[in-house]
Scaffold this motif. Sequence first.
Motif, PDB file in Angstrom:
ATOM      1  N   THR A   1      -7.128   4.172  -0.640  1.00 31.72           N
ATOM      2  CA  THR A   1      -5.941   3.324  -0.748  1.00 31.72           C
ATOM      3  C   THR A   1      -5.532   2.890   0.658  1.00 31.72           C
ATOM      4  O   THR A   1      -5.292   3.740   1.511  1.00 31.72           O
ATOM      5  CB  THR A   1      -4.753   4.104  -1.354  1.00 31.72           C
ATOM      6  OG1 THR A   1      -5.122   4.569  -2.638  1.00 31.72           O
ATOM      7  CG2 THR A   1      -3.518   3.206  -1.471  1.00 31.72           C
TER       8      THR A   1
ATOM      9  N   GLY B   1      -3.003  -5.472  -0.768  1.00 32.49           N
ATOM     10  CA  GLY B   1      -3.800  -4.250  -0.677  1.00 32.49           C
ATOM     11  C   GLY B   1      -5.150  -4.408  -1.364  1.00 32.49           C
ATOM     12  O   GLY B   1      -6.006  -3.526  -1.282  1.00 32.49           O
TER      13      GLY B   1
ATOM     14  N   SER C   1      -6.624  -1.136  -3.228  1.00 32.60           N
ATOM     15  CA  SER C   1      -5.343  -0.598  -3.653  1.00 32.60           C
ATOM     16  C   SER C   1      -5.274  -0.500  -5.177  1.00 32.60           C
ATOM     17  O   SER C   1      -4.901   0.532  -5.736  1.00 32.60           O
ATOM     18  CB  SER C   1      -4.216  -1.481  -3.106  1.00 32.60           C
ATOM     19  OG  SER C   1      -2.968  -0.955  -3.449  1.00 32.60           O
TER      20      SER C   1
ATOM     21  N   GLY D   1       0.823  -1.215   0.000  1.00 27.55           N
ATOM     22  CA  GLY D   1       0.000   0.000   0.000  1.00 27.55           C
ATOM     23  C   GLY D   1       0.854   1.260   0.000  1.00 27.55           C
ATOM     24  O   GLY D   1       1.965   1.285  -0.519  1.00 27.55           O
TER      25      GLY D   1
END
Lengths: 331, 331
Positions: free
Chosen positions: A321, A220, A224, A11
């Motif tokens: 994110t 992630g 992400s 991330g």
Amino acid sequence: MKISLMHGAGGEVMGEVVDLFSKITNTNAGGIGLEALDDGAVIPIGDRQVVFTTDSHVVRPLFFPGGDIGRISVCGTINDIAMMGGRPLALSCGLIIEEGFDFDTLSKIVDSMDRALSEENVSLVTGDTKVMEKGALDQIAINTAGIGVAETIVRDNGLIPGDAIIVSGTLGDHGFAVLASREEFDFADQIISDVAPLSGMVHAAMNAGTIHAMKDPTRGGFASAINEMAKKSKVMIRISEEEVPIRSSVRAASQLLGIDPLEVANEGKVVMGVPADDAETILKVLKGHRYGKDAAIIGTVQEGTGVIMETAAGGERFIETPMGDPVPRVC
Amino acid sequence: MKISLMHGAGGEVMGEVVDLFSKITNTNAGGIGLEALDDGAVIPIGDRQVVFTTDSHVVRPLFFPGGDIGRISVCGTINDIAMMGGRPLALSCGLIIEEGFDFDTLSKIVDSMDRALSEENVSLVTGDTKVMEKGALDQIAINTAGIGVAETIVRDNGLIPGDAIIVSGTLGDHGFAVLASREEFDFADQIISDVAPLSGMVHAAMNAGTIHAMKDPTRGGFASAINEMAKKSKVMIRISEEEVPIRSSVRAASQLLGIDPLEVANEGKVVMGVPADDAETILKVLKGHRYGKDAAIIGTVQEGTGVIMETAAGGERFIETPMGDPVPRVC
Ligand SMILES: Nc1ncnc2c1ncn2[C@@H]1O[C@H](COP(=O)(O)OP(=O)(O)OP(=O)(O)O)[C@@H](O)[C@H]1O
Ligand SMILES: Nc1ncnc2c1ncn2[C@@H]1O[C@H](COP(=O)(O)OP(=O)(O)OP(=O)(O)O)[C@@H](O)[C@H]1O
Ligand SMILES: [Mg+2]
Ligand SMILES: [Mg+2]
Ligand SMILES: [Mg+2]
Ligand SMILES: [Mg+2]
Ligand SMILES: [Mg+2]
Ligand SMILES: [Mg+2]
């Protein structure tokens, strides 16, 4: 500053390490280099576009429902080649083993690599083996690098307003399969990792229509990947929560553990942005593939910035994110 | 059976691990594959011959006289590409770091990688970063893979009776430099690692004459490399002990520790077999290069099998393939 687990979790935080490498003098060999931070690099060689990428794997446990470290090592690299539009040709294998590791277990891992390679007709052509003394490494770490050739290069930054967002199946399976097997949670249904090599499916989709952007939602997770695609493409994405395929077992586990299924790694999924006119055709091709049965159109691309989730309840929230994948050593 | 340190030491024993990989269904993508067990693989792509290779590095200490884990990670892969006759284009970097590792130290390692890459104008185009929890990995492990293009492919099996054997400089420097810095031995002269990228020098030599076979004498040292070249070429090699360049400091350390300098890793040397007629010309080119000042013609190739050392005292002995490098975690 000290390296934390988050520095390896795919991330925001990992960017601090990647930034060190971005400062290297030569990061581009003529095509797409490190600065693109895409799934792999592209290097023009003669009249071909060679895709080059790498991933290391340190997943625990080594064997989990649906896969193992061998399968994931092969699929990770095949998939990053496929995400660039490449057809994978050959992989390398850099093995680091702890002294005292069981030889038969290694043999099982290699067999599993072989099966994954064979699915996509990819060769393992070169490698390296190091052994660290007992206690200096927890069991085993496997790096693979891979090369392929792309006729059409697909980036992660090519989304255009009007595009449809497709995912090739249920989200969160791998992360929760690993968590569940590690913690020995007793969920009603066993959660199975989705780890799979996607090159065949991706190229079938590329033959069926245009793909503007593509990324595998690994560490992630979807959160992400979709944010990176939106930010790099300079667009806004609206996702419809009701359309996002998530297994009920994953949903249950996610509620129990308080972990967002959109933030954990998938190892056999692709997120695509495609022109609205091609969306149904591509979806059909994906659904016809063994690794794409649960594919779905889950959102649209608009002008603007950010990723917005239209919730089932009729509200809206941002998908952010993540700082990193909430599951340590998930791959 | 359990994995031992010898399984990662580059000699006979490592073959047991490599054999597992040799059984994989596809080990050749059309050129030179895993079965050749050469320094790298070759894959025809379009009208080009692409060289592909990998090495992981786990050397301790991370910084040693003459180099560090960053420099060695870059040089190892550049050199294996060069050993195949390839010009290196691009490297990948698979980083595995222990939680708590110092960020500034990582930064120094990356700077060192940059300097080695810049020497040969090679790009670092893609990578991966994983972090293992504290105690699960001793500090750091670095994998690089690399691709290059070969106009003329050079194998390790092309020796022909009549060839001269050349080494590009003193043998044993890296292994003893690492040992000395680790044990803090107090030798009169500090021993400096030879770790260096050899692509420029190797291509200068290739332009000056024909090279029948080439290999970098890394783990297992010269003894391992020369035996592999002899066995694969189905020839006998006679080495003249008096001609073999070994630093006096290395010789002293080797006597003190009872470790044969021919069995420890070099990281900036090449062993070549060249037609007798080209030997002096190539030697001159090597000697003119900063990394080849101590190059020497040390032997000849004959019909037969085995590697024989003609000792300074006028006797003869076999140089055998070591079971593995006597220095653990030398690279
Ligand atoms: N150690 C490193 N050296 C150079 N580049 C790196 C390094 N680590 C990551 N990168 C680059 O950063 C970007 C993101 O890396 P990341 O590993 O997250 O991508 P990925 O392989 O697609 O995802 P995952 O590893 O979760 O499968 C990539 O472009 C990669 O090349
Ligand atoms: N884990 C592995 N998987 C596949 N092939 C391997 C593996 N380990 C070693 N090999 C192959 O075995 C051969 C010998 O490997 P080795 O690492 O000793 O070569 P090298 O890189 O030239 O030497 P060094 O690693 O000491 O620099 C090479 O052809 C290599 O591709
Ligand atoms: Mg990826
Ligand atoms: Mg990846
Ligand atoms: Mg090697
Ligand atoms: Mg080599
Ligand atoms: Mg090597
Ligand atoms: Mg990666």
